[in-house]
Motif scaffolding. Structure first.
Motif, PDB file in Angstrom:
ATOM      1  N   HIS A  39      -6.966   4.936  -3.467  1.00 43.25           N
ATOM      2  CA  HIS A  39      -6.703   4.262  -2.192  1.00 43.25           C
ATOM      3  C   HIS A  39      -6.551   5.192  -0.967  1.00 43.25           C
ATOM      4  O   HIS A  39      -7.041   5.241  -0.119  1.00 43.25           O
ATOM      5  CB  HIS A  39      -5.506   3.641  -2.259  1.00 43.25           C
ATOM      6  N   ASP A  43     -10.987   4.574  -0.992  1.00 42.90           N
ATOM      7  CA  ASP A  43     -11.657   3.749  -1.857  1.00 42.90           C
ATOM      8  C   ASP A  43     -11.214   2.191  -1.615  1.00 42.90           C
ATOM      9  O   ASP A  43      -9.935   2.083  -1.875  1.00 42.90           O
ATOM     10  CB  ASP A  43     -11.379   4.091  -3.305  1.00 42.90           C
ATOM     11  N   LYS A  44     -11.910   1.345  -0.952  1.00 47.03           N
ATOM     12  CA  LYS A  44     -11.279   0.244  -0.659  1.00 47.03           C
ATOM     13  C   LYS A  44     -11.205  -0.768  -1.673  1.00 47.03           C
ATOM     14  O   LYS A  44     -10.889  -1.751  -1.770  1.00 47.03           O
ATOM     15  CB  LYS A  44     -12.533  -0.369   0.311  1.00 47.03           C
ATOM     16  N   THR A  45     -12.048  -0.322  -2.885  1.00 47.17           N
ATOM     17  CA  THR A  45     -11.736  -1.184  -4.111  1.00 47.17           C
ATOM     18  C   THR A  45     -10.500  -0.983  -4.877  1.00 47.17           C
ATOM     19  O   THR A  45     -10.257  -1.489  -6.049  1.00 47.17           O
ATOM     20  CB  THR A  45     -12.889  -1.163  -5.000  1.00 47.17           C
ATOM     21  N   PRO A  48      -7.784  -3.924  -5.284  1.00 45.99           N
ATOM     22  CA  PRO A  48      -8.181  -5.132  -5.957  1.00 45.99           C
ATOM     23  C   PRO A  48      -8.522  -4.741  -7.691  1.00 45.99           C
ATOM     24  O   PRO A  48      -8.092  -5.467  -8.141  1.00 45.99           O
ATOM     25  CB  PRO A  48      -9.686  -5.472  -5.284  1.00 45.99           C
ATOM     26  N   GLU A  49      -9.028  -3.477  -7.684  1.00 51.06           N
ATOM     27  CA  GLU A  49      -9.117  -3.061  -9.178  1.00 51.06           C
ATOM     28  C   GLU A  49      -7.709  -3.361  -9.989  1.00 51.06           C
ATOM     29  O   GLU A  49      -7.586  -3.450 -11.071  1.00 51.06           O
ATOM     30  CB  GLU A  49     -10.013  -1.784  -9.223  1.00 51.06           C
ATOM     31  N   ASP A  52      -6.723  -6.529 -10.522  1.00 48.69           N
ATOM     32  CA  ASP A  52      -7.552  -7.188 -11.682  1.00 48.69           C
ATOM     33  C   ASP A  52      -7.031  -6.405 -13.054  1.00 48.69           C
ATOM     34  O   ASP A  52      -6.594  -6.966 -13.938  1.00 48.69           O
ATOM     35  CB  ASP A  52      -8.776  -6.896 -11.506  1.00 48.69           C
TER      36      ASP A  52
END
Length: 62
Positions: A39, A43-45, A48-49, A52
């Protein structure tokens, strides 16, 4: 905090945590640290990762 969450989650499902408090802490702390570094690197994912992964792992440790 991790142990309280895991033990409560297990209790709600009529189960017991499958790992020790130290092992659960290490697992979730490692996930958090990795996501934080991603982050901070932009890293925009990352978030959410992380969500998950926690949703996928929590049922397996309890």
């Amino acid at each position: 905090m991790i142990w309280r969450i895991a033990s409560r989650y297990a209790e709600l499902g009529g189960k017991r945590p499958a790992s020790s408090p130290a092992a659960l802490y290490a697992l979730f702390d490692g996930l958090f640290q990795s996501a934080l570094l991603k982050h901070l690197a932009g890293d925009k994912t990352a978030i959410p990762e992380l969500l998950d992964e926690v949703r996928r792992l929590l049922p397996t440790v309890c």
